[in-house]
Design a protein around this motif. Structure first.
Motif, PDB file in Angstrom:
ATOM      1  N   ILE A  71       0.781  -1.303   0.041  1.00 54.84           N
ATOM      2  CA  ILE A  71      -0.009  -0.125  -0.061  1.00 54.84           C
ATOM      3  C   ILE A  71       0.957   1.356   0.180  1.00 54.84           C
ATOM      4  O   ILE A  71       1.883   1.127   0.617  1.00 54.84           O
ATOM      5  CB  ILE A  71      -0.921   0.250   1.195  1.00 54.84           C
ATOM      6  CG1 ILE A  71      -0.104   0.078   2.403  1.00 54.84           C
ATOM      7  CG2 ILE A  71      -1.818  -1.204   1.285  1.00 54.84           C
ATOM      8  CD1 ILE A  71      -0.304   1.342   3.311  1.00 54.84           C
ATOM      9  N   SER A 108       0.648   5.228   1.355  1.00 50.07           N
ATOM     10  CA  SER A 108      -0.185   6.102   2.413  1.00 50.07           C
ATOM     11  C   SER A 108       0.473   7.274   2.551  1.00 50.07           C
ATOM     12  O   SER A 108       1.732   7.494   2.756  1.00 50.07           O
ATOM     13  CB  SER A 108      -0.543   5.056   3.411  1.00 50.07           C
ATOM     14  OG  SER A 108      -1.193   5.896   4.770  1.00 50.07           O
ATOM     15  N   ARG A 118       5.380   3.250   1.972  1.00 53.07           N
ATOM     16  CA  ARG A 118       5.268   2.300   1.259  1.00 53.07           C
ATOM     17  C   ARG A 118       5.462   1.357   2.234  1.00 53.07           C
ATOM     18  O   ARG A 118       6.362   0.798   2.845  1.00 53.07           O
ATOM     19  CB  ARG A 118       6.161   2.123   0.320  1.00 53.07           C
ATOM     20  CG  ARG A 118       6.063   1.137  -0.906  1.00 53.07           C
ATOM     21  CD  ARG A 118       4.745   1.305  -1.734  1.00 53.07           C
ATOM     22  NE  ARG A 118       4.731   0.313  -2.753  1.00 53.07           N
ATOM     23  CZ  ARG A 118       3.802  -0.128  -3.374  1.00 53.07           C
ATOM     24  NH1 ARG A 118       2.348   0.340  -3.122  1.00 53.07           N
ATOM     25  NH2 ARG A 118       3.856  -0.782  -4.473  1.00 53.07           N
ATOM     26  N   TYR A 170       4.156  -3.198   3.365  1.00 54.46           N
ATOM     27  CA  TYR A 170       3.904  -4.329   2.532  1.00 54.46           C
ATOM     28  C   TYR A 170       3.749  -5.640   3.672  1.00 54.46           C
ATOM     29  O   TYR A 170       4.407  -5.447   4.719  1.00 54.46           O
ATOM     30  CB  TYR A 170       5.221  -4.923   1.607  1.00 54.46           C
ATOM     31  CG  TYR A 170       5.629  -4.119   0.476  1.00 54.46           C
ATOM     32  CD1 TYR A 170       5.092  -4.220  -0.610  1.00 54.46           C
ATOM     33  CD2 TYR A 170       6.482  -2.803   0.671  1.00 54.46           C
ATOM     34  CE1 TYR A 170       5.449  -3.463  -1.756  1.00 54.46           C
ATOM     35  CE2 TYR A 170       6.679  -2.265  -0.464  1.00 54.46           C
ATOM     36  CZ  TYR A 170       6.336  -2.553  -1.724  1.00 54.46           C
ATOM     37  OH  TYR A 170       6.806  -1.495  -2.633  1.00 54.46           O
ATOM     38  N   VAL A 223      -6.683  -8.370  -3.844  1.00 52.51           N
ATOM     39  CA  VAL A 223      -6.890  -7.069  -3.412  1.00 52.51           C
ATOM     40  C   VAL A 223      -8.017  -6.640  -2.511  1.00 52.51           C
ATOM     41  O   VAL A 223      -7.990  -6.052  -1.353  1.00 52.51           O
ATOM     42  CB  VAL A 223      -6.317  -5.942  -4.418  1.00 52.51           C
ATOM     43  CG1 VAL A 223      -6.494  -4.357  -3.772  1.00 52.51           C
ATOM     44  CG2 VAL A 223      -4.967  -6.053  -4.837  1.00 52.51           C
ATOM     45  N   ASP A 240      -8.646  -1.246   4.248  1.00 51.71           N
ATOM     46  CA  ASP A 240      -7.502  -0.691   4.929  1.00 51.71           C
ATOM     47  C   ASP A 240      -7.479  -0.976   6.176  1.00 51.71           C
ATOM     48  O   ASP A 240      -6.276  -1.109   6.844  1.00 51.71           O
ATOM     49  CB  ASP A 240      -7.904   0.888   4.790  1.00 51.71           C
ATOM     50  CG  ASP A 240      -7.653   1.573   3.329  1.00 51.71           C
ATOM     51  OD1 ASP A 240      -7.351   0.645   2.399  1.00 51.71           O
ATOM     52  OD2 ASP A 240      -7.891   2.661   2.962  1.00 51.71           O
ATOM     53  N   PHE A 261      -5.634  -4.201   6.627  1.00 51.48           N
ATOM     54  CA  PHE A 261      -4.125  -4.160   6.192  1.00 51.48           C
ATOM     55  C   PHE A 261      -3.448  -3.578   7.771  1.00 51.48           C
ATOM     56  O   PHE A 261      -2.384  -4.022   7.878  1.00 51.48           O
ATOM     57  CB  PHE A 261      -3.982  -3.367   5.027  1.00 51.48           C
ATOM     58  CG  PHE A 261      -2.534  -3.111   4.879  1.00 51.48           C
ATOM     59  CD1 PHE A 261      -1.885  -3.970   3.933  1.00 51.48           C
ATOM     60  CD2 PHE A 261      -1.839  -2.210   5.586  1.00 51.48           C
ATOM     61  CE1 PHE A 261      -0.464  -3.867   3.794  1.00 51.48           C
ATOM     62  CE2 PHE A 261      -0.320  -1.963   5.260  1.00 51.48           C
ATOM     63  CZ  PHE A 261       0.104  -2.829   4.576  1.00 51.48           C
ATOM     64  N   THR A 309      -5.389   4.697   2.279  1.00 52.98           N
ATOM     65  CA  THR A 309      -4.327   4.023   1.229  1.00 52.98           C
ATOM     66  C   THR A 309      -4.688   4.620  -0.121  1.00 52.98           C
ATOM     67  O   THR A 309      -5.909   4.908  -0.623  1.00 52.98           O
ATOM     68  CB  THR A 309      -4.385   2.618   1.162  1.00 52.98           C
ATOM     69  OG1 THR A 309      -5.556   2.135   0.528  1.00 52.98           O
ATOM     70  CG2 THR A 309      -4.063   1.997   2.452  1.00 52.98           C
ATOM     71  N   GLU A 316      -2.827   3.638  -2.903  1.00 53.30           N
ATOM     72  CA  GLU A 316      -2.693   2.528  -3.918  1.00 53.30           C
ATOM     73  C   GLU A 316      -2.367   1.466  -3.193  1.00 53.30           C
ATOM     74  O   GLU A 316      -1.920   1.257  -2.109  1.00 53.30           O
ATOM     75  CB  GLU A 316      -1.507   2.769  -4.667  1.00 53.30           C
ATOM     76  CG  GLU A 316      -1.017   2.255  -6.057  1.00 53.30           C
ATOM     77  CD  GLU A 316      -0.351   0.867  -5.535  1.00 53.30           C
ATOM     78  OE1 GLU A 316       0.230   0.713  -4.410  1.00 53.30           O
ATOM     79  OE2 GLU A 316      -0.480  -0.146  -6.608  1.00 53.30           O
ATOM     80  N   LYS A 317      -3.179   0.323  -3.749  1.00 51.38           N
ATOM     81  CA  LYS A 317      -2.978  -1.085  -3.189  1.00 51.38           C
ATOM     82  C   LYS A 317      -2.920  -2.036  -4.024  1.00 51.38           C
ATOM     83  O   LYS A 317      -3.610  -2.061  -5.126  1.00 51.38           O
ATOM     84  CB  LYS A 317      -4.195  -1.328  -2.346  1.00 51.38           C
ATOM     85  CG  LYS A 317      -4.424  -2.439  -1.491  1.00 51.38           C
ATOM     86  CD  LYS A 317      -5.635  -2.770  -0.647  1.00 51.38           C
ATOM     87  CE  LYS A 317      -5.978  -1.373   0.365  1.00 51.38           C
ATOM     88  NZ  LYS A 317      -7.263  -1.693   0.978  1.00 51.38           N
TER      89      LYS A 317
END
Length: 389
Positions: free
Chosen positions: A187, A189, A219, A221, A230, A235, A238, A259, A261-262
């Motif tokens: 992700i 953020s 970033r 992971y 996904v 969020d 995660f 987030t 981008e995921k």
């Protein structure tokens, strides 16, 4: 249309090769399947080795990197609750630079615009022809019309799924592959990073990585099964799982937020040999893939470009073909060292479905060697910063 070097693939390796060659007076044409905006929207790695920083300087595209990038002098690895720091500067006298691949690509595009380099986007049906003949050429479609590009040399920078590698006959290619039984859910953020340096976390629930792009863009992971999607991960889910895999005192400092981008990326190690056949040369992911655990993907691609650009410049400017003749063997020496390092760190930090108590103990022993041995830290630092490859 004619050029000296046809470059298939307009990612950072193709752009860097075009930049170095054009600055030396060697003409290129870059063919790219996607639009420029699409290329610039791809989120990729952000750790640059010292040698990659030098190459950006050589190419005349390092100004913004030096202004906005973040030099890192070390990183952390965790063994459950224990934080182990490897000091790169102390161990091997080097550092790395945190500067996103997207930003490198943007800088290269702008530099290419300034020198008037030729780029053709949105090409389809690319085919490589007559690689063993005196005059190879590339054909492609664009806008409903067919085109032919005549050239002296063809360089495949078109990635793992591109056409270039497959132009080498099957009875010539030797491929080596290890597909890992998990992926990384990543992700982006707009939150401050957990620590000023990266954290690689080994935890009974699985691997996690705390990385960053700048002071307000993180970033992160986590290791997930390949069956995960996904959309399976909200969020909140995660953040809860990411927090569980960090040492308690680190997790307490985590700042969460929406987030932007995921994605989930599978992991593999892959090498295709040779990296030259006739007038075709392969660079980067077209010839090799490494799991991102060792921060080697972009650096390895640009290492190929460094070797090949020097060889092509010597060919055109000095009538010296020794670099071209030795390119594949020389590039593969570094490739296999980087593959070994990335594989070893991946094995040390992840939980595999078939791991048992013995395997977990071996991971702990490896991590404790980094905690207690100057030699172990030096070897890790040399590989991570690239000076040992």
């Amino acid at each position: 249309m004619r050029t000296q070097v046809a470059i298939i693939g307009g990612g950072p390796s193709g752009l860097m090769l075009s930049q170095l060659l054009n600055r030396a007076g060697v003409r290129t044409v870059v063919l790219e399947r996607k639009t420029r905006d699409y290329v610039l929207a791809r989120v990729r790695a952000g750790i640059l080795e010292a040698g990659t920083v030098d190459l950006l300087e050589q190419a005349g595209v390092a100004q913004r990197m030096h202004a906005e990038g973040q030099p890192h002098h070390g990183c952390y690895l965790t063994d459950d609750q224990q934080m182990i720091r490897v000091d790169f500067t102390e161990s091997c006298g080097q550092q790395v630079m945190v500067y996103g691949q997207t930003e490198v690509t943007r800088d290269l595009y702008e530099a290419q615009d300034r020198i008037g380099a030729t780029h053709i986007h949105e090409v389809e049906n690319v085919a490589i022809n007559d690689l063993k003949a005196a005059a190879p050429h590339v054909t492609f479609d664009r806008g409903g019309q067919s085109h032919r590009l005549d050239c002296d040399m063809i360089v495949g920078c078109d990635g793992f799924h591109g056409v270039s590698r497959h132009a080498i006959p099957k009875d010539v290619r030797r491929e080596y592959e290890r597909v890992y039984p998990f992926g990384w859910l990543g992700i982006l953020s707009e939150t401050p990073p957990l620590r000023p340096e990266l954290i690689y976390a080994n935890h009974p629930r699985g691997f996690a990585l705390a990385s960053m792009r700048h002071e307000m863009l993180s970033r992160y992971y986590i290791q997930v099964p390949l069956s995960d999607k996904v959309e399976d991960w909200s969020d909140d889910a995660f953040w809860d799982e990411f927090r569980r895999r960090l040492p308690d005192d680190v997790a307490a400092d985590l700042v969460t937020g929406p987030t932007i981008e995921k994605s989930i990326a599978p992991l593999r190690s892959f090498v295709s040999e040779p990296m030259r056949w006739g007038h075709l040369f392969l660079c980067g992911d077209a010839a090799h893939i490494v799991p991102p655990t060792g921060a080697k993907g972009l650096n390895l691609a640009l290492s190929d470009v460094r070797l090949l650009s020097a060889a092509l410049i010597a060919h055109y400017n000095d009538n010296d073909d020794s670099g071209l003749e030795g390119y594949s063997a020389q590039a593969l020496q570094r490739v296999w060292k980087a593959v070994r390092f990335s594989w070893s760190v991946t094995t040390m930090m992840h939980r595999f479905p078939d791991h048992d108590a013995f395997d977990h103990r071996m991971q702990q022993v490896e991590l404790q060697a980094l905690a207690n041995s100057d030699t172990a830290r030096r070897l890790f630092a040399e590989s991570y910063t690239g000076v040992g490859l």
